[in-house]
Design a protein around this motif. Sequence first.
Motif, PDB file in Angstrom:
ATOM      1  N   HIS A 125       0.819  -1.212   0.000  1.00 59.10           N
ATOM      2  CA  HIS A 125       0.000   0.000   0.000  1.00 59.10           C
ATOM      3  C   HIS A 125       0.854   1.265   0.000  1.00 59.10           C
ATOM      4  O   HIS A 125       0.339   2.350  -0.265  1.00 59.10           O
ATOM      5  CB  HIS A 125      -0.940   0.000   1.209  1.00 59.10           C
ATOM      6  CG  HIS A 125      -2.085  -0.933   1.063  1.00 59.10           C
ATOM      7  ND1 HIS A 125      -3.184  -0.915   1.903  1.00 59.10           N
ATOM      8  CD2 HIS A 125      -2.331  -1.940   0.169  1.00 59.10           C
ATOM      9  CE1 HIS A 125      -4.040  -1.858   1.530  1.00 59.10           C
ATOM     10  NE2 HIS A 125      -3.545  -2.492   0.488  1.00 59.10           N
ATOM     11  N   ASP A 240      -5.346   8.677   0.122  1.00 58.54           N
ATOM     12  CA  ASP A 240      -5.074   7.515  -0.713  1.00 58.54           C
ATOM     13  C   ASP A 240      -4.013   7.859  -1.751  1.00 58.54           C
ATOM     14  O   ASP A 240      -3.994   8.983  -2.275  1.00 58.54           O
ATOM     15  CB  ASP A 240      -6.347   7.064  -1.434  1.00 58.54           C
ATOM     16  CG  ASP A 240      -7.337   6.389  -0.506  1.00 58.54           C
ATOM     17  OD1 ASP A 240      -6.912   5.866   0.548  1.00 58.54           O
ATOM     18  OD2 ASP A 240      -8.545   6.399  -0.828  1.00 58.54           O
ATOM     19  N   ALA A 244      -4.773   4.152  -6.090  1.00 58.09           N
ATOM     20  CA  ALA A 244      -5.846   3.443  -5.379  1.00 58.09           C
ATOM     21  C   ALA A 244      -7.149   3.529  -6.170  1.00 58.09           C
ATOM     22  O   ALA A 244      -7.491   4.578  -6.730  1.00 58.09           O
ATOM     23  CB  ALA A 244      -6.025   4.026  -3.989  1.00 58.09           C
ATOM     24  N   ARG A 245      -7.859   2.429  -6.202  1.00 58.35           N
ATOM     25  CA  ARG A 245      -9.144   2.374  -6.908  1.00 58.35           C
ATOM     26  C   ARG A 245     -10.249   1.910  -5.966  1.00 58.35           C
ATOM     27  O   ARG A 245     -10.012   1.181  -5.030  1.00 58.35           O
ATOM     28  CB  ARG A 245      -9.049   1.392  -8.089  1.00 58.35           C
ATOM     29  CG  ARG A 245      -8.079   1.837  -9.172  1.00 58.35           C
ATOM     30  CD  ARG A 245      -8.606   3.071  -9.911  1.00 58.35           C
ATOM     31  NE  ARG A 245      -7.724   3.480 -10.991  1.00 58.35           N
ATOM     32  CZ  ARG A 245      -6.730   4.359 -10.863  1.00 58.35           C
ATOM     33  NH1 ARG A 245      -6.493   4.896  -9.677  1.00 58.35           N
ATOM     34  NH2 ARG A 245      -5.995   4.706 -11.885  1.00 58.35           N
TER      35      ARG A 245
END
Length: 245
Positions: A125, A240, A244-245
């Motif tokens: 991430h 985010d 990021a989706r």
Amino acid sequence: MAPLVHADQATGIATLTLDSPANRNALSADLVGELRAALADAGADPTVRAVVLTHTGTTFCSGADLKSPCDPADFLALLLEVAELPKPVVGRVTGHVRAGGLGLLGACDIAAAGPRSTYAFTETHLGVVPAVISAPLLPRLDPRAASRYFLTAEAFDAAEAARIGLLTLHGADVDEVLAPVLAGLRKAGPEALAATKRLLTAPVRAALAEHGAALTALSARHFASAEAREGITARLERRDPSWAR
């Protein structure tokens, strides 16, 4: 500057406490250096039968200090020193463990935690790779679980951590569940204990020695990438990342 690692000893057990709660015991160059020195002192002390590694604050270790990270080679050396220490190292966790902190916990010979502890491999991430920590962890973890949690960065609890091999045991009172473990270690012959640990840590030591340099290079390459810069900036800005989706 106040020490970031405190060392105490009682009845054959050296307790090393990570004490940098302001940054959630992140792996800064200073903390890693102090921990390596404290481990060396404990290893050289003939009165020490085992080492307990624990923490102050709500986090055992949050992983790399994103503002002042330690050199990946120094972190690799720390993991190898935990595995090679001639005394068992027991992780004692009452809070959260993230990223590189999981590698430190995985290098411990025994790991115990309380009910409020949580775990996550957060590297993907952030746009980086759980490279160096894979050496001590992959020989211990359930392969399917490792694939899931390394890739998705999902958080999980102490019961799941024990199921997949990250923890040895857990309970409502971490000191209560550790009491028979430490009692057993105190009764063991020191030479037999050291030799038995060496047998048990052979896969971890082999992985660190054989793949450590390549894993360190992989980690450094991704930390220096544009993707990592975006991921780390997004984390510091509490947003985010762009992908990021």
